[in-house]
Design an enzyme around this catalytic site. Structure first.
Site, PDB file in Angstrom:
ATOM      1  N   ASP A 185     -15.226 -22.496   6.389  1.00 27.77           N
ATOM      2  CA  ASP A 185     -14.173 -22.080   7.836  1.00 27.77           C
ATOM      3  C   ASP A 185     -13.246 -21.189   7.186  1.00 27.77           C
ATOM      4  OD1 ASP A 185     -12.102 -24.570   9.903  1.00 27.77           O
ATOM      5  OD2 ASP A 185     -12.877 -22.540   9.902  1.00 27.77           O
ATOM      6  N   SER A 186     -12.491 -20.647   8.211  1.00 31.02           N
ATOM      7  CA  SER A 186     -11.916 -19.435   7.801  1.00 31.02           C
ATOM      8  C   SER A 186     -10.414 -19.577   7.411  1.00 31.02           C
ATOM      9  CB  SER A 186     -11.659 -18.335   9.213  1.00 31.02           C
ATOM     10  OG  SER A 186     -11.345 -19.195  10.097  1.00 31.02           O
TER      11      SER A 186
ATOM     12  N   GLY B 148      -7.726 -20.741   8.996  1.00 30.53           N
ATOM     13  CA  GLY B 148      -6.421 -21.018  10.031  1.00 30.53           C
ATOM     14  C   GLY B 148      -6.140 -22.512  10.315  1.00 30.53           C
TER      15      GLY B 148
ATOM     16  N   GLN C 295     -11.477 -20.291  21.854  1.00 28.52           N
ATOM     17  CA  GLN C 295     -10.357 -21.163  22.052  1.00 28.52           C
ATOM     18  C   GLN C 295     -10.109 -21.321  23.685  1.00 28.52           C
ATOM     19  OE1 GLN C 295      -8.795 -22.943  19.729  1.00 28.52           O
ATOM     20  NE2 GLN C 295      -9.647 -22.130  18.018  1.00 28.52           N
TER      21      GLN C 295
ATOM     22  N   GLY D  66     -10.706 -25.618  18.857  1.00 23.58           N
ATOM     23  CA  GLY D  66      -9.716 -26.211  19.591  1.00 23.58           C
ATOM     24  C   GLY D  66     -10.028 -27.586  19.924  1.00 23.58           C
TER      25      GLY D  66
ATOM     26  N   ASP E 193     -19.701 -30.616  11.943  1.00 20.75           N
ATOM     27  CA  ASP E 193     -19.349 -30.972  10.756  1.00 20.75           C
ATOM     28  C   ASP E 193     -18.249 -31.898  10.889  1.00 20.75           C
ATOM     29  OD1 ASP E 193     -16.788 -28.890  11.512  1.00 20.75           O
ATOM     30  OD2 ASP E 193     -16.466 -29.927   9.588  1.00 20.75           O
TER      31      ASP E 193
ATOM     32  N   CYS F 255     -33.075 -48.759   5.099  1.00 16.72           N
ATOM     33  CA  CYS F 255     -32.562 -47.391   4.635  1.00 16.72           C
ATOM     34  C   CYS F 255     -33.002 -46.950   3.475  1.00 16.72           C
ATOM     35  CB  CYS F 255     -30.909 -47.607   4.799  1.00 16.72           C
ATOM     36  SG  CYS F 255     -30.334 -45.873   4.186  1.00 16.72           S
TER      37      CYS F 255
ATOM     38  N   CYS G  11     -31.650 -44.882   1.063  1.00 20.25           N
ATOM     39  CA  CYS G  11     -30.744 -44.624   0.268  1.00 20.25           C
ATOM     40  C   CYS G  11     -30.547 -45.687  -1.084  1.00 20.25           C
ATOM     41  CB  CYS G  11     -29.166 -44.383   1.057  1.00 20.25           C
ATOM     42  SG  CYS G  11     -28.296 -45.851   1.024  1.00 20.25           S
TER      43      CYS G  11
ATOM     44  N   CYS H  28     -28.752 -48.916  -0.437  1.00 24.36           N
ATOM     45  CA  CYS H  28     -29.488 -49.946   0.379  1.00 24.36           C
ATOM     46  C   CYS H  28     -30.839 -50.403  -0.449  1.00 24.36           C
ATOM     47  CB  CYS H  28     -29.811 -49.440   1.720  1.00 24.36           C
ATOM     48  SG  CYS H  28     -28.730 -49.137   2.738  1.00 24.36           S
TER      49      CYS H  28
ATOM     50  N   HIS I 275     -24.880 -43.333   1.478  1.00 27.68           N
ATOM     51  CA  HIS I 275     -25.509 -44.109   2.800  1.00 27.68           C
ATOM     52  C   HIS I 275     -25.144 -43.337   3.945  1.00 27.68           C
ATOM     53  CE1 HIS I 275     -26.864 -47.229   5.579  1.00 27.68           C
ATOM     54  NE2 HIS I 275     -25.649 -46.919   6.017  1.00 27.68           N
TER      55      HIS I 275
HETATM   56  C1  LIG Z   1     -11.907 -40.346   8.537  1.00 28.31           C
HETATM   57  O1  LIG Z   1     -12.015 -39.153   9.473  1.00 28.31           O
HETATM   58  C2  LIG Z   1     -11.096 -38.301   9.474  1.00 28.31           C
HETATM   59  O2  LIG Z   1     -10.018 -38.362   8.618  1.00 28.31           O
HETATM   60  C3  LIG Z   1     -10.923 -37.150  10.222  1.00 28.31           C
HETATM   61  C4  LIG Z   1      -9.992 -35.949  10.437  1.00 28.31           C
HETATM   62  C5  LIG Z   1     -10.166 -34.871  11.233  1.00 28.31           C
HETATM   63  C6  LIG Z   1     -10.989 -34.853  12.419  1.00 28.31           C
HETATM   64  C7  LIG Z   1     -10.946 -33.857  13.285  1.00 28.31           C
HETATM   65  C8  LIG Z   1     -11.447 -32.511  12.942  1.00 28.31           C
HETATM   66  N1  LIG Z   1     -11.307 -31.685  13.930  1.00 28.31           N
HETATM   67  C9  LIG Z   1     -11.187 -30.358  14.096  1.00 28.31           C
HETATM   68  N2  LIG Z   1     -11.742 -29.587  12.835  1.00 28.31           N
HETATM   69  C10 LIG Z   1     -11.527 -28.422  13.214  1.00 28.31           C
HETATM   70  C11 LIG Z   1     -11.546 -26.998  12.458  1.00 28.31           C
HETATM   71  C12 LIG Z   1     -11.421 -25.879  13.332  1.00 28.31           C
HETATM   72  N3  LIG Z   1     -11.680 -24.874  12.477  1.00 28.31           N
HETATM   73  C13 LIG Z   1     -11.060 -23.551  12.972  1.00 28.31           C
HETATM   74  N4  LIG Z   1     -11.200 -22.581  12.412  1.00 28.31           N
HETATM   75  N5  LIG Z   1     -10.819 -23.357  14.347  1.00 28.31           N
HETATM   76  C14 LIG Z   1     -10.819 -24.608  15.101  1.00 28.31           C
HETATM   77  O3  LIG Z   1     -10.300 -24.568  16.263  1.00 28.31           O
HETATM   78  C15 LIG Z   1     -11.125 -25.840  14.623  1.00 28.31           C
HETATM   79  C16 LIG Z   1     -10.779 -27.140  15.222  1.00 28.31           C
HETATM   80  C17 LIG Z   1     -11.086 -28.172  14.554  1.00 28.31           C
HETATM   81  N6  LIG Z   1     -10.888 -29.700  15.061  1.00 28.31           N
HETATM   82  C18 LIG Z   1     -11.886 -35.732  12.249  1.00 28.31           C
HETATM   83  C19 LIG Z   1     -11.977 -36.916  11.350  1.00 28.31           C
HETATM   84 ZN   LIG Z   2     -28.466 -46.730   2.996  1.00 27.86          ZN
END
Ligand SMILES: COC(=O)c1ccc(CCNc2nc3cc4nc(N)[nH]c(=O)c4cc3[nH]2)cc1
Ligand SMILES: [Zn+2]
Length: 371
Positions: A102-103, A105, A199, A226, A276, A314, A316, A319, A345
């Protein structure tokens, strides 16, 4: 070979519903310098050059083709130049398959303390020692080159949710100007790619303008940014009902930060290819196990004498060789092995989900198997 199991009840609803309205799901292969990515694909998050509590070879056994790293964290420690000098991130972390970074920002906005957004880029103080840094389309792209990323993400501004139309418009326009500079700074090589990130928040005309601006730059793939920023699944799906169709049909579409199994299924049905999310790893360390029976909160006292595995079929290590009682105990006493087994898992569960999805799409099956 992993066994095909049924989607749990809650996913059953989603798929059956989604199936009627959406026939945009697609399965494919992305060929890169570091190997193939079978899509729809889930990328485990390895923010600091490691998927927490996992050896890279263990991540590989779960079926993951590609993992995600973060420019923001790696530029602060150990530093992109140092990783470059040591042979790049693949060598440094002993992962020879594709890497997407990821970049930065998004991470700056969610992690660093003081920061200032200018046309040039984002000036911020490190959340580690407060020292001053700048991330720009040029520096982010160069850092990802030094890391040796297979897939480089353009430097964007993740528009917060909620945003007014005006806020979303100016944020999207900044992202378009930064995308142009990111694309110019990208050193293109065979088998490597750069993805643009659209976006526009929840406004369809802004999403269209963002897509048009980025398509002009001819990226190797496109991410929908976004989202997964607090808007909720319903609003996210509302955007996904049209946004993927604004992007080139022959290029990968990546939904950033998503998500729970039901989110992934709904997004695949709307034409998304790559995902991801920290959920399988972070919530695994937190004691949440994803199973075909639903989410198991292993810390619950009802498991303290449960001598059965999380999932009997499973493959893993958690399990195959251990019981819920042992996992319950390990997580309660915060033993490192607890984090390892729960993570392993969950990553296996997410990759099995993606495998099932790919198989059903490839066989042209309409997900009716779960009806
Ligand atoms: C246990 O679970 C957690 O803690 C947890 C935390 C955050 C997210 C949501 C993550 N969401 C998200 N990641 C992101 C990463 C992003 N990167 C760039 N460059 N631009 C984006 O516009 C962008 C939007 C996102 N939205 C989901 C789960
Ligand atoms: Zn498992």
């Amino acid at each position: 070979e992993v066994s095909i199991t049924k989607f749990p009840a809650d996913e059953r609803k989603i798929i059956a519903k989604a199936h009627d309205k959406y026939k945009k799901a697609r399965a494919g292969i992305i060929n890169t310098r570091h190997g193939q990515i079978h899509t729809p694909a889930f990328m485990p998050v390895g923010t600091k050059g490691t998927v927490k509590a996992m050896l890279p070879e263990s991540v590989q056994t779960t079926g993951a083709d590609i993992i995600l790293g973060n420019t923001y964290h790696l530029m602060l420690q150990p530093g992109a130049k140092r990783v470059f000098k040591l042979g790049g991130l693949h060598k440094f972390m002993n992962w020879s398959k594709p890497l997407l970074t990821d970049s930065g920002g998004f991470q700056v906005m969610s992690l660093s303390k003081l920061r200032k957004i200018t046309e040039e880029g984002v000036i911020f103080n490190s959340h580690i020692d407060g020292s001053k840094f700048m991330l720009s389309p040029e520096s982010s792209t160069e850092i990802q080159y030094l890391l040796g990323s297979t897939i480089t993400m353009a430097f964007d501004e993740c528009t917060p949710y909620p945003s007014t139309y005006e806020q979303a418009k100016s944020s999207m326009e900044l992202t378009s100007r930064w995308a142009k500079r990111s694309r110019k700074a990208f050193y293109s090589r065979d088998g490597y790619g750069q993805f643009g990130i659209i976006q526009g928040s929840i406004y369809n005309d802004l999403r269209l303008k963002s897509a048009l601006d980025l398509i002009e730059l001819d990226f190797e793939g496109y991410a929908i940014g976004g989202l997964a920023v607090g808007e909720g699944q319903e609003l996210m799906f509302k955007v996904l009902d049209y946004a993927p169709d604004l992007l080139p049909i022959n290029k990968p579409r990546y939904l950033m930060g998503v998500g729970k199994p039901a989110d992934i299924i709904g997004a695949v049905q709307r034409g998304i290819d790559m995902f991801d999310c920290v959920i399988p790893t972070r919530s695994g360390r937190n004691g949440q196990a994803f199973t075909k029976y639903g989410v198991v909160n292993i810390r619950n006292s009802k498991y303290k004498e449960d001598n059965t595995p999380l999932e009997e079929d499973c493959l893993c290590p958690a399990c195959k060789n251990y019981t819920k009682a042992y996992l319950h105990y390990l997580v309660k006493v915060k033993e490192i092995l607890g984090a390892m087994l729960m993570t392993w898992h969950n990553l296996m569960y997410f990759q099995k989900l993606m495998l099932r999805i790919r198989e059903y799409i490839a066989q042209g099956k309409d997900f009716d198997f779960i009806s």
